[in-house]
Design a protein around this motif. Structure first.
Motif, PDB file in Angstrom:
ATOM      1  N   THR A 120     -10.161 -20.438 -20.467  1.00  0.00           N
ATOM      2  CA  THR A 120     -10.877 -21.624 -19.975  1.00  0.00           C
ATOM      3  C   THR A 120      -9.974 -22.857 -19.877  1.00  0.00           C
ATOM      4  OG1 THR A 120     -12.625 -20.713 -21.365  1.00  0.00           O
ATOM      5  CG2 THR A 120     -13.121 -22.771 -20.231  1.00  0.00           C
ATOM      6  N   PHE A 121      -9.057 -23.024 -20.835  1.00  0.00           N
ATOM      7  CA  PHE A 121      -8.285 -24.285 -20.878  1.00  0.00           C
ATOM      8  C   PHE A 121      -6.773 -24.090 -20.817  1.00  0.00           C
ATOM      9  CE2 PHE A 121     -12.420 -25.534 -22.580  1.00  0.00           C
ATOM     10  CZ  PHE A 121     -12.687 -26.615 -21.757  1.00  0.00           C
ATOM     11  N   GLY A 122      -6.304 -22.868 -20.704  1.00  0.00           N
ATOM     12  CA  GLY A 122      -4.861 -22.622 -20.604  1.00  0.00           C
ATOM     13  C   GLY A 122      -4.363 -22.900 -19.179  1.00  0.00           C
ATOM     14  N   ILE A 123      -3.191 -23.540 -19.067  1.00  0.00           N
ATOM     15  CA  ILE A 123      -2.609 -23.783 -17.740  1.00  0.00           C
ATOM     16  C   ILE A 123      -1.876 -22.517 -17.300  1.00  0.00           C
ATOM     17  CG2 ILE A 123      -1.083 -25.267 -16.372  1.00  0.00           C
ATOM     18  CD1 ILE A 123      -1.462 -27.465 -18.454  1.00  0.00           C
ATOM     19  N   LYS A 124      -2.187 -22.066 -16.061  1.00  0.00           N
ATOM     20  CA  LYS A 124      -1.644 -20.786 -15.587  1.00  0.00           C
ATOM     21  C   LYS A 124      -0.840 -20.988 -14.303  1.00  0.00           C
ATOM     22  CE  LYS A 124      -5.838 -19.005 -17.572  1.00  0.00           C
ATOM     23  NZ  LYS A 124      -6.384 -20.374 -17.696  1.00  0.00           N
TER      24      LYS A 124
ATOM     25  N   ASN B  61       2.269 -22.825 -28.311  1.00  0.00           N
ATOM     26  CA  ASN B  61       1.799 -21.459 -28.552  1.00  0.00           C
ATOM     27  C   ASN B  61       1.677 -20.815 -27.184  1.00  0.00           C
ATOM     28  OD1 ASN B  61       1.490 -21.232 -31.455  1.00  0.00           O
ATOM     29  ND2 ASN B  61      -0.036 -22.830 -31.232  1.00  0.00           N
ATOM     30  N   ARG B  62       2.731 -20.094 -26.812  1.00  0.00           N
ATOM     31  CA  ARG B  62       2.753 -19.488 -25.474  1.00  0.00           C
ATOM     32  C   ARG B  62       1.587 -18.517 -25.335  1.00  0.00           C
ATOM     33  NH1 ARG B  62       7.987 -19.648 -22.677  1.00  0.00           N
ATOM     34  NH2 ARG B  62       9.228 -21.200 -23.769  1.00  0.00           N
ATOM     35  N   GLY B  63       0.957 -18.558 -24.172  1.00  0.00           N
ATOM     36  CA  GLY B  63      -0.191 -17.678 -23.942  1.00  0.00           C
ATOM     37  C   GLY B  63      -1.491 -18.272 -24.459  1.00  0.00           C
ATOM     38  N   VAL B  64      -1.427 -19.469 -25.078  1.00  0.00           N
ATOM     39  CA  VAL B  64      -2.666 -20.134 -25.510  1.00  0.00           C
ATOM     40  C   VAL B  64      -2.839 -21.413 -24.666  1.00  0.00           C
ATOM     41  CG1 VAL B  64      -3.992 -21.099 -27.432  1.00  0.00           C
ATOM     42  CG2 VAL B  64      -2.404 -19.204 -27.848  1.00  0.00           C
ATOM     43  N   GLU B  65      -2.054 -22.458 -24.942  1.00  0.00           N
ATOM     44  CA  GLU B  65      -2.186 -23.705 -24.159  1.00  0.00           C
ATOM     45  C   GLU B  65      -1.727 -23.498 -22.719  1.00  0.00           C
ATOM     46  OE1 GLU B  65      -1.136 -23.453 -27.550  1.00  0.00           O
ATOM     47  OE2 GLU B  65       0.423 -24.981 -27.447  1.00  0.00           O
ATOM     48  N   MET B  66      -0.752 -22.612 -22.551  1.00  0.00           N
ATOM     49  CA  MET B  66      -0.258 -22.344 -21.194  1.00  0.00           C
ATOM     50  C   MET B  66       0.408 -20.976 -21.170  1.00  0.00           C
ATOM     51  SD  MET B  66       3.037 -24.911 -20.971  1.00  0.00           S
ATOM     52  CE  MET B  66       2.136 -26.356 -21.477  1.00  0.00           C
ATOM     53  N   GLN B  67       0.481 -20.415 -19.963  1.00  0.00           N
ATOM     54  CA  GLN B  67       1.216 -19.158 -19.820  1.00  0.00           C
ATOM     55  C   GLN B  67       2.689 -19.443 -20.075  1.00  0.00           C
ATOM     56  OE1 GLN B  67       0.238 -17.959 -15.804  1.00  0.00           O
ATOM     57  NE2 GLN B  67      -1.371 -16.565 -16.508  1.00  0.00           N
TER      58      GLN B  67
ATOM     59  N   VAL C  27       4.615 -20.802 -17.195  1.00  0.00           N
ATOM     60  CA  VAL C  27       4.359 -22.215 -16.878  1.00  0.00           C
ATOM     61  C   VAL C  27       5.320 -23.084 -17.687  1.00  0.00           C
ATOM     62  CG1 VAL C  27       2.674 -24.101 -17.060  1.00  0.00           C
ATOM     63  CG2 VAL C  27       1.929 -21.851 -16.247  1.00  0.00           C
ATOM     64  N   ALA C  28       5.457 -22.761 -18.975  1.00  0.00           N
ATOM     65  CA  ALA C  28       6.353 -23.537 -19.853  1.00  0.00           C
ATOM     66  C   ALA C  28       7.791 -23.479 -19.354  1.00  0.00           C
ATOM     67  CB  ALA C  28       6.258 -23.007 -21.277  1.00  0.00           C
ATOM     68  N   ASP C  29       8.173 -22.351 -18.770  1.00  0.00           N
ATOM     69  CA  ASP C  29       9.562 -22.179 -18.319  1.00  0.00           C
ATOM     70  C   ASP C  29       9.761 -22.557 -16.848  1.00  0.00           C
ATOM     71  OD1 ASP C  29      10.146 -21.229 -20.834  1.00  0.00           O
ATOM     72  OD2 ASP C  29       9.722 -19.144 -20.304  1.00  0.00           O
ATOM     73  N   SER C  30       8.702 -22.980 -16.188  1.00  0.00           N
ATOM     74  CA  SER C  30       8.798 -23.257 -14.745  1.00  0.00           C
ATOM     75  C   SER C  30       9.480 -24.600 -14.478  1.00  0.00           C
ATOM     76  CB  SER C  30       7.398 -23.281 -14.121  1.00  0.00           C
ATOM     77  OG  SER C  30       6.754 -24.499 -14.471  1.00  0.00           O
ATOM     78  N   ASP C  31       9.870 -24.815 -13.214  1.00  0.00           N
ATOM     79  CA  ASP C  31      10.517 -26.096 -12.904  1.00  0.00           C
ATOM     80  C   ASP C  31       9.516 -27.244 -12.799  1.00  0.00           C
ATOM     81  OD1 ASP C  31       9.344 -25.464 -10.553  1.00  0.00           O
ATOM     82  OD2 ASP C  31      11.197 -25.224  -9.399  1.00  0.00           O
ATOM     83  N   ARG C  32       8.250 -26.962 -12.990  1.00  0.00           N
ATOM     84  CA  ARG C  32       7.246 -28.038 -13.034  1.00  0.00           C
ATOM     85  C   ARG C  32       7.129 -28.619 -14.451  1.00  0.00           C
ATOM     86  NH1 ARG C  32       3.255 -26.923  -9.026  1.00  0.00           N
ATOM     87  NH2 ARG C  32       1.856 -28.454  -9.974  1.00  0.00           N
ATOM     88  N   ALA C  33       7.729 -27.933 -15.433  1.00  0.00           N
ATOM     89  CA  ALA C  33       7.617 -28.386 -16.826  1.00  0.00           C
ATOM     90  C   ALA C  33       8.819 -29.244 -17.206  1.00  0.00           C
ATOM     91  CB  ALA C  33       7.525 -27.174 -17.759  1.00  0.00           C
TER      92      ALA C  33
END
Ligand code: NCD
Length: 317
Positions: A253-257, A276-282, A285-291
């Motif tokens: 419901t609230f994780g960024i994907k 917490n990878r896989g909880v707040e965000m995939q 996403v954390a490793d993407s160039d948008r982060a």
């Protein structure tokens, strides 16, 4: 500094207990000074010995990785003498009170104390026990001002003018000191803030801080320029897993994907860490160039250098 208006600005704070006590001008001044320190960090020898006559104690009663290392690095980059106190390896274990601990440390002639504690208000209490400048590095769920300052500094790298920018903060709003300091700071400089998360993680009077509330992640991500995700503060939830059905459902419901990044190409992703990878965000996403999550960490050192410098009496570089 080139702008003459900024040169005559008089920053006269002794402590940094919370952004509640700082004006918009104070906040913008710290961020402006931090730019110079950020440049110092890119030099081959990233040192500026402006605190070589200062002694600083890092008083950490709660776990920390980034904040503690970042403060220590900032202090060492500026040539300060640094001593570290960890509750786990100190006389706290032998029953010594906080007041006695700080009075003893203070007798060693220290100039500044950086404090992290699980109880809100501890930094304020310390100002009444010792003469040193106190910097709050997190007091319970109350405030974490240097985190908010480094977040704002990082936002300014994409949006130099924060006024009118749309900032979404997503996750465990109730138990987060990061969100409180961010809302206070961002509202002071004129940004729009929406907090988004499950109803059970939404404090009752959050609107009184000036943030709007959303329970819909898609709508929030479609709206915002920056999306900052927060960790569920398990240590403050008090075993209350009844606040959300499961981590899997929370993520649903609230994780960024990745699909959100494709669907809404505008927003930048931030997180104060630890993730917490896989909880707040995939993880992707954390490793993407948008982060810009690792930029936040680098900027944290520069922002803390600026805070240490200004509180130690420096007015401009
Ligand atoms: C934050 C904190 O300690 O409040 N982390 C940090 O300082 N980088 C956020 C968190 O622990 O989730």
């Amino acid at each position: 500094m080139s702008d003459s208006k900024k040169e005559i600005y008089s920053f006269d704070q002794k402590h940094l207990l919370g952004l509640e006590d700082y004006s918009a001008e104070d906040i913008l001044y710290v961020l402006e000074q931090a730019k110079t320190f950020r440049e110092v960090l890119d030099r081959p020898v990233p040192k500026i010995p402006t605190l070589r006559d200062k002694t600083i104690v890092n008083l950490f009663y709660e776990n920390s990785t980034r904040t503690r290392l970042s403060f220590e690095l900032a202090q060492k980059r500026m040539g300060a003498d640094v001593v570290n106190f960890s509750a786990g390896t100190s006389s706290t274990k032998k029953g010594e009170s906080l007041k006695d601990t700080i009075r003893n440390i203070s007798s060693m002639k220290i100039d500044m104390v950086v404090s992290r504690h699980e109880s809100p208000g501890v930094p304020h209490f310390l100002t009444r026990c010792v003469d040193a400048s106190i910097i709050n590095a997190g007091d319970g769920a109350h405030e974490h001002p240097t985190q908010a300052l480094l977040d704002m500094f990082t936002m300014q790298q994409t949006y130099p003018e924060l006024k009118g920018k749309k900032i979404a903060i997503i996750g465990d709003i109730s138990h987060s000191r990061v969100v409180r300091s961010n809302i206070i700071g961002l509202k002071k400089v004129g940004a729009d803030v929406v907090v988004c998360g499950p109803k059970s993680f939404m404090p009752v009077h959050v609107e009184s801080l000036g943030a709007e509330v959303s329970y819909n992640l898609d709508e929030t991500l479609a709206w915002c320029d920056i999306a900052m995700a927060l960790r569920i503060q398990m240590e403050r939830v008090g075993g209350g897993t009844d606040l959300f059905p499961s981590l899997r459902e929370y993520h649903e419901t609230f994780g960024i994907k990745m699909e959100h990044l494709e669907k809404y190409p505008n927003f930048t992703v931030m997180h104060p860490g630890p993730i917490n990878r896989g909880v707040e965000m995939q993880s992707d996403v954390a490793d993407s160039d948008r982060a810009v999550i690792l930029n936040q960490v680098t900027n944290g050192v520069a922002v803390r250098m600026a805070v240490l410098y200004l509180l130690s009496g420096g007015s401009r570089i």
